[in-house]
Scaffold this motif. Structure first.
Motif, PDB file in Angstrom:
ATOM      1  N   GLY A 178       0.822  -1.216   0.000  1.00 13.63           N
ATOM      2  CA  GLY A 178       0.000   0.000   0.000  1.00 13.63           C
ATOM      3  C   GLY A 178       0.848   1.254   0.000  1.00 13.63           C
ATOM      4  N   ASN A 179       0.298   2.320  -0.629  1.00 11.01           N
ATOM      5  CA  ASN A 179       1.021   3.592  -0.704  1.00 11.01           C
ATOM      6  C   ASN A 179       0.251   4.714  -0.039  1.00 11.01           C
ATOM      7  OD1 ASN A 179       3.474   3.172  -1.851  1.00 11.01           O
ATOM      8  ND2 ASN A 179       2.654   3.144  -3.958  1.00 11.01           N
ATOM      9  N   ASP A 180      -0.857   4.355   0.550  1.00 11.42           N
ATOM     10  CA  ASP A 180      -1.691   5.374   1.173  1.00 11.42           C
ATOM     11  C   ASP A 180      -0.918   6.069   2.301  1.00 11.42           C
ATOM     12  OD1 ASP A 180      -4.492   6.417   2.000  1.00 11.42           O
ATOM     13  OD2 ASP A 180      -3.661   5.503   3.832  1.00 11.42           O
ATOM     14  N   LYS A 181      -1.147   7.381   2.413  1.00 16.30           N
ATOM     15  CA  LYS A 181      -0.399   8.183   3.391  1.00 16.30           C
ATOM     16  C   LYS A 181      -0.605   7.676   4.826  1.00 16.30           C
ATOM     17  CE  LYS A 181      -0.641  12.837   3.379  1.00 16.30           C
ATOM     18  NZ  LYS A 181      -1.086  14.058   2.722  1.00 16.30           N
ATOM     19  N   ARG A 182      -1.887   7.381   5.158  1.00 12.33           N
ATOM     20  CA  ARG A 182      -2.170   6.924   6.519  1.00 12.33           C
ATOM     21  C   ARG A 182      -1.516   5.570   6.806  1.00 12.33           C
ATOM     22  NH1 ARG A 182      -8.401   8.388   6.539  1.00 12.33           N
ATOM     23  NH2 ARG A 182      -7.886   8.259   4.342  1.00 12.33           N
ATOM     24  N   LEU A 183      -1.547   4.709   5.766  1.00  5.62           N
ATOM     25  CA  LEU A 183      -0.933   3.388   5.945  1.00  5.62           C
ATOM     26  C   LEU A 183       0.582   3.551   6.123  1.00  5.62           C
ATOM     27  CD1 LEU A 183      -1.496   0.213   5.791  1.00  5.62           C
ATOM     28  CD2 LEU A 183      -0.453   0.401   3.548  1.00  5.62           C
ATOM     29  N   LEU A 184       1.192   4.409   5.274  1.00  4.37           N
ATOM     30  CA  LEU A 184       2.644   4.587   5.354  1.00  4.37           C
ATOM     31  C   LEU A 184       3.041   5.185   6.700  1.00  4.37           C
ATOM     32  CD1 LEU A 184       3.570   5.753   1.735  1.00  4.37           C
ATOM     33  CD2 LEU A 184       3.771   3.475   2.764  1.00  4.37           C
ATOM     34  N   HIS A 185       2.181   6.073   7.209  1.00  2.00           N
ATOM     35  CA  HIS A 185       2.465   6.667   8.530  1.00  2.00           C
ATOM     36  C   HIS A 185       2.469   5.560   9.599  1.00  2.00           C
ATOM     37  CE1 HIS A 185       2.351   9.272  11.995  1.00  2.00           C
ATOM     38  NE2 HIS A 185       1.296   8.577  12.422  1.00  2.00           N
ATOM     39  N   VAL A 187       3.014   2.379   9.135  1.00  3.49           N
ATOM     40  CA  VAL A 187       4.191   1.509   8.932  1.00  3.49           C
ATOM     41  C   VAL A 187       5.431   2.175   9.523  1.00  3.49           C
ATOM     42  CG1 VAL A 187       5.728   0.496   7.194  1.00  3.49           C
ATOM     43  CG2 VAL A 187       3.253   0.337   6.904  1.00  3.49           C
ATOM     44  N   SER A 188       5.556   3.492   9.297  1.00  6.28           N
ATOM     45  CA  SER A 188       6.773   4.132   9.784  1.00  6.28           C
ATOM     46  C   SER A 188       6.788   4.191  11.321  1.00  6.28           C
ATOM     47  CB  SER A 188       6.948   5.497   9.107  1.00  6.28           C
ATOM     48  OG  SER A 188       6.923   6.526  10.008  1.00  6.28           O
ATOM     49  N   LEU A 189       5.617   4.416  11.920  1.00  2.29           N
ATOM     50  CA  LEU A 189       5.533   4.386  13.386  1.00  2.29           C
ATOM     51  C   LEU A 189       5.888   2.983  13.909  1.00  2.29           C
ATOM     52  CD1 LEU A 189       4.636   5.872  15.971  1.00  2.29           C
ATOM     53  CD2 LEU A 189       2.307   5.106  15.521  1.00  2.29           C
ATOM     54  N   ALA A 190       5.343   1.970  13.228  1.00  2.00           N
ATOM     55  CA  ALA A 190       5.592   0.585  13.649  1.00  2.00           C
ATOM     56  C   ALA A 190       7.086   0.251  13.519  1.00  2.00           C
ATOM     57  CB  ALA A 190       4.752  -0.374  12.819  1.00  2.00           C
ATOM     58  N   LYS A 211      -3.843  -6.171  10.903  1.00  2.00           N
ATOM     59  CA  LYS A 211      -3.240  -5.960  12.236  1.00  2.00           C
ATOM     60  C   LYS A 211      -2.211  -7.046  12.549  1.00  2.00           C
ATOM     61  CE  LYS A 211      -7.281  -5.903  14.295  1.00  2.00           C
ATOM     62  NZ  LYS A 211      -8.163  -5.929  13.101  1.00  2.00           N
ATOM     63  N   GLU A 212      -2.558  -8.289  12.172  1.00  2.00           N
ATOM     64  CA  GLU A 212      -1.633  -9.391  12.462  1.00  2.00           C
ATOM     65  C   GLU A 212      -0.336  -9.217  11.663  1.00  2.00           C
ATOM     66  OE1 GLU A 212      -3.360 -13.205  12.791  1.00  2.00           O
ATOM     67  OE2 GLU A 212      -1.396 -14.166  12.994  1.00  2.00           O
ATOM     68  N   LEU A 213      -0.496  -8.751  10.447  1.00  2.00           N
ATOM     69  CA  LEU A 213       0.665  -8.498   9.587  1.00  2.00           C
ATOM     70  C   LEU A 213       1.624  -7.506  10.261  1.00  2.00           C
ATOM     71  CD1 LEU A 213       0.616  -9.680   6.740  1.00  2.00           C
ATOM     72  CD2 LEU A 213      -0.052  -7.466   5.863  1.00  2.00           C
ATOM     73  N   PHE A 214       1.037  -6.482  10.873  1.00  2.16           N
ATOM     74  CA  PHE A 214       1.835  -5.479  11.573  1.00  2.16           C
ATOM     75  C   PHE A 214       2.547  -6.095  12.776  1.00  2.16           C
ATOM     76  CE2 PHE A 214       1.534  -1.013  10.270  1.00  2.16           C
ATOM     77  CZ  PHE A 214       0.705  -1.119   9.165  1.00  2.16           C
ATOM     78  N   ALA A 215       1.818  -6.915  13.526  1.00  2.00           N
ATOM     79  CA  ALA A 215       2.417  -7.498  14.738  1.00  2.00           C
ATOM     80  C   ALA A 215       3.637  -8.354  14.373  1.00  2.00           C
ATOM     81  CB  ALA A 215       1.380  -8.336  15.467  1.00  2.00           C
ATOM     82  N   HIS A 216       3.470  -9.216  13.352  1.00  2.00           N
ATOM     83  CA  HIS A 216       4.593 -10.067  12.907  1.00  2.00           C
ATOM     84  C   HIS A 216       5.769  -9.178  12.467  1.00  2.00           C
ATOM     85  CE1 HIS A 216       2.604 -14.166  12.160  1.00  2.00           C
ATOM     86  NE2 HIS A 216       1.679 -13.423  12.738  1.00  2.00           N
ATOM     87  N   SER A 217       5.432  -8.142  11.687  1.00  2.00           N
ATOM     88  CA  SER A 217       6.495  -7.308  11.112  1.00  2.00           C
ATOM     89  C   SER A 217       7.284  -6.586  12.193  1.00  2.00           C
ATOM     90  CB  SER A 217       5.899  -6.276  10.161  1.00  2.00           C
ATOM     91  OG  SER A 217       5.068  -6.917   9.227  1.00  2.00           O
ATOM     92  N   ILE A 218       6.577  -6.105  13.229  1.00  2.00           N
ATOM     93  CA  ILE A 218       7.277  -5.403  14.322  1.00  2.00           C
ATOM     94  C   ILE A 218       8.266  -6.366  14.983  1.00  2.00           C
ATOM     95  CG2 ILE A 218       6.979  -4.354  16.611  1.00  2.00           C
ATOM     96  CD1 ILE A 218       4.271  -3.239  15.582  1.00  2.00           C
TER      97      ILE A 218
END
Ligand SMILES: Nc1ncnc2c1ncn2[C@@H]1O[C@H](COP(=O)(O)OP(=O)(O)OP(=O)(O)O)[C@@H](O)[C@H]1O
Ligand SMILES: [Mg+2]
Length: 489
Positions: A178-185, A187-190, A211-218
């Motif tokens: 995804g390239n959406d601004k909110r999504l990128l924000h 990702v960068s916070l994570a 959400k699970e994708l984010f948890a694994h990635s962190i």
């Protein structure tokens, strides 16, 4: 085999194999015991020793002292042993010989009630006169290195299996499309918080947003990446089992507890990350226990009395509004604040519709491999159609819709996904009005009722979300739910 056995300060070291070092301690032991015999305080020293079975007889081989460990091995009560001849209780005892010869017999093997023991019998002297005999046995079941190693190995195997079963994180930040601004924000916070390995993270967002994708990635981007990543789905585990699942238990902690006890998810995750998914579903009763664990950074297994220090990063996720739950008393405020040190919000797909093109491309590729279909792409018209949908189930729904469309295309042997492969999305809400059968008013009501029911279903009865999807305010939604008798749960 060599073991240190401490009781008081009498015997610093015993070698139980060969017995040679044992002998060098025996004269000292004999002196000490003789003194003890005079002082008569055996109970204090030997009574509670769980590893050593101890018996003392007088010069007539009558039992004057026996400790609990020995009674347990003999499976006899105290009154059946005390002041009875030892030969009546254990005919193979060597004490009679020791009393006769005045010489110690050391490191011999013998068996009592099926237990292999290694034993020593030592004469007790007072003013150079034999006054009794002290005999002690060590259970080979306890000290046998083979048993110990086997126990350890089985623990390690169990641990390895547990860790490898589901305790590795599969996704990385590169998998988040995804390239959406909110999504990128987000990702960068994570990514930032991934570096702070202690910081607790709360991931919020609607169902299927990633959400699970984010948890694994962190976890994978953190210094803990080589340590376990343990996911607990708080919604999937029955309330009465969740506590044991999180904190583990000792053998016999409750009826049905496994032999040997069980490690809890927190212990399994030690040095790594625990991912408390669907944290909003955790019962209030357990919330206070979880809070204590997070504050103290240690856990105690159920039915245990030993605490284990924890070094675990906690990531939690929910599609619920925890803050509003906390305000309504449905979630502990203090726990909410403790979990929500950094909040990463994953935006809904309808708020980043420009990402649909990228996601479709990515998902087609992913699904093509899995489904082995000849589909190579999607028509512009179909893509525009997908962009118009509201996607209450977010990326997961998009993935499911694509999978279904690909199966339809496969049956037609089509290479390109077209609008006709997606009409099923709208099937559920298409109006079935034919002139004469119903008035326009009736048909409109029926249509409205069906749409609201469907959206309530798709949002899991989240009224704020349903109102937003329907483009009406919350009070209108409540009015309509009441009007059509649609369940609010
Ligand atoms: N940005 C993304 N890029 C690629 N795939 C994604 C993205 N977001 C979600 N997915 C995919 O969508 C599916 C759902 O994602 P995930 O399970 O992480 O959602 P979730 O927010 O945890 O949902 P739920 O609240 O229902 O548990 C998964 O197959 C995941 O790989
Ligand atoms: Mg999830």
């Amino acid at each position: 085999m060599c073991r240190r056995i401490f009781y008081g300060t009498t015997i610093p070291l015993l070698k139980t194999e060969g017995g040679e070092n044992l002998n060098s301690h025996l004269s000292q032991l004999n002196k000490d015991l003789t003194q003890l015999c005079e002082g008569g305080n055996f109970g204090e020293i030997f009574d509670q020793n769980p590893y050593m079975a101890v018996v003392i007889v007088d010069k007539n081989n009558i039992v004057t002292f026996i400790n609990k460990t020995y009674l347990k091995i003999l499976q006899l009560p105290m009154d059946k042993v005390l002041r009875k001849p030892l030969t009546d209780i254990t005919p193979a005892t060597k004490t009679a010989k020791v009393l006769m010869t005045g010489k110690a017999i050391t490191a011999y093997n013998w068996k009592v009630n099926g237990q292999h023991l290694i034993a020593c019998s030592v004469p007790l002297f007072k003013n150079k006169e034999i006054v009794g005999c002290f005999a002690y046995s060590i259970s080979l079941n306890i000290w046998d290195s083979k048993t110990l190693v086997e126990d350890l190995l089985s623990d390690i195997t169990m641990l390895r299996e547990e860790v490898h079963k589901s305790h590795t994180a599969q996704y990385k930040f590169d998998d988040i499309v995804g390239n959406d601004k909110r999504l990128l924000h987000s990702v960068s916070l994570a990514k930032q918080v991934a570096r702070q390995t202690q910081t607790k993270v709360l991931i919020t967002g609607e169902t299927g947003t990633g959400k699970e994708l984010f948890a694994h990635s962190i976890h994978n981007a953190s210094a803990r990446s080589h340590k376990p990543f343990v996911r607990v789905n708080c919604a999937a585990i029955p309330e009465n089992l969740l506590e044991a699942e999180l904190f583990g238990y000792e053998e016999g902690a409750f009826t049905g507890a496994k032999k040997g006890g069980r490690l809890g998810k927190f212990e399994l995750a030690n040095h790594g990350t625990i991912f408390l998914d669907e944290i909003g579903e955790i019962p209030l009763s357990l919330q206070s226990k979880l809070l204590v664990v997070l504050q103290e950074r240690e856990i105690e297994r159920l039915g245990g009395n030993r605490s284990v220090k924890l070094d675990v990063r906690v990531i939690s996720a929910t599609h619920r509004n925890l803050q509003s739950m906390a305000e309504k008393g449905l979630f502990r405020k203090d726990l909410y604040y403790r979990l929500n040190v950094v909040q990463v919000e994953v935006p809904a797909l309808r708020h980043r519709k420009e990402d649909i093109t990228l996601l479709v491309e990515y998902l087609l590729h992913k699904l093509k491999d899995r489904l082995k279909t000849p589909v190579v792409g999607i028509s512009r018209g179909a893509l525009e159609m997908l962009k118009k949908h509201v996607w209450p189930g977010n990326v997961r729904e998009l993935e499911n819709v694509l999978e279904r469309a690909m199966s339809l295309a496969y049956m037609e042997n089509a290479y390109l996904l077209d609008q006709r492969h997606f009409t099923f999305i709208f099937d559920k809400i298409s109006a079935t009005w034919s002139p004469g059968r119903k008035s326009l008013r009736e048909a409109t009501h029926e249509f409205e009722q069906r749409i609201i029911t469907q959206v309530m279903e798709e949002t899991g009865s989240n009224k704020a979300q349903a109102a937003e999807l329907l483009g009406i305010d919350l009070s209108s939604l409540y009015r309509k739910l009441k009007k059509y008798g649609i369940s609010m749960d």
